[in-house]
Design a protein around this motif. Structure first.
Motif, PDB file in Angstrom:
ATOM      1  N   ALA A  57       0.826  -1.212   0.000  1.00  0.00           N
ATOM      2  CA  ALA A  57       0.000   0.000   0.000  1.00  0.00           C
ATOM      3  C   ALA A  57       0.859   1.260   0.000  1.00  0.00           C
ATOM      4  CB  ALA A  57      -0.924  -0.008   1.217  1.00  0.00           C
ATOM      5  N   CYS A 206      -0.335  -2.520  -8.030  1.00  0.00           N
ATOM      6  CA  CYS A 206      -1.800  -2.398  -7.963  1.00  0.00           C
ATOM      7  C   CYS A 206      -2.484  -3.715  -8.304  1.00  0.00           C
ATOM      8  CB  CYS A 206      -2.272  -1.295  -8.909  1.00  0.00           C
ATOM      9  SG  CYS A 206      -1.877   0.369  -8.347  1.00  0.00           S
ATOM     10  N   LEU A 209      -2.384  -5.686  -5.199  1.00  0.00           N
ATOM     11  CA  LEU A 209      -3.333  -5.129  -4.229  1.00  0.00           C
ATOM     12  C   LEU A 209      -4.764  -5.502  -4.590  1.00  0.00           C
ATOM     13  CD1 LEU A 209      -1.843  -1.571  -3.526  1.00  0.00           C
ATOM     14  CD2 LEU A 209      -2.122  -3.438  -1.882  1.00  0.00           C
TER      15      LEU A 209
END
Length: 219
Positions: A57, A206, A209
């Motif tokens: 993050a 990303c 994630l």
């Protein structure tokens, strides 16, 4: 080329990467498996998961801010040469920060998922994390130092014509020196490659994630 000498920090990074990769390849099973189900085992699993999520993050957040906000705002607010000087000071610690977080994400992933127990889906996530790490290291070790060197050489030629003090772009047609255009072309190509590699690292982070976000359904 600036940064051509191998610094102690680079050597340290290489050693840590080598240790992580060797551990991932030789570890027979997860050190955080359910077999270690005592209070300490549960605490260790929770801590590794937290560090993994936080590293991904923070890396994505730093890349988002620097790439799409800080750079654009500074470009439209500062004289060109001042903007370039600030970027030359910002990018080295930025790439070191992202590389460190990406390495931490790879390490914590393999604590739970060594290559010996990875499924097809796990291998895809491992690849995304390695792409993010290698892309950030490529920028840190090669592209950023070379691009910055080319930028300052281009600025030197612009200063000879009294240019570079305005905000944003200027009319490049006033530059008739062939040396300038050759230098400018080299800089633009290297800069675009660096931007593409940075976005590839951001995209890979990303993607992972997104995978972690899908697992929230199981909570």
């Amino acid at each position: 080329m600036r940064g051509a000498m191998v610094s102690p920090g680079v050597v340290a990074q290489l050693l840590v990467i080598l240790i992580v990769v060797l551990t991932a390849c030789t570890q027979p099973k997860s050190v955080l498996s359910a077999e270690n189900d005592g209070a300490l085992g549960q605490w260790c699993r929770a801590m590794v998961f937290f560090v993994h999520l936080a590293s991904c993050a923070l890396s994505a957040g730093a890349q988002l801010w620097v790439t799409f906000f800080a750079g654009v705002i500074n470009w439209h607010s500062l004289p060109r040469h001042q903007f370039g000087c600030i970027q030359s000071k910002l990018f080295p610690p930025y790439f070191r920060f992202v590389s460190g977080l990406s390495l931490l994400a790879v390490a914590t992933f393999h604590f739970y998922k060594p290559l010996s127990v990875c499924t097809g889906s796990d291998m895809l996530q491992a690849v995304s994390l390695y792409v993010a790490l290698l892309a950030s290291l490529l920028n840190q070790w090669v592209l950023e130092p070379y691009t910055t060197e080319l930028m300052f050489e281009t600025h030197k030629l612009e200063k000879e014509k009294g240019l570079g003090g305005a905000v944003g772009r200027f009319d490049h047609r006033v530059m008739t020196d062939k040396r300038y255009w050759k230098q400018k072309c080299r800089f633009c190509k290297c800069h675009m490659v660096s931007v593409f590699v940075n976005i590839a690292s951001f995209g890979a982070t990303c993607f992972h994630l997104w995978h972690l976000g899908l697992r929230l359904e199981r909570l």
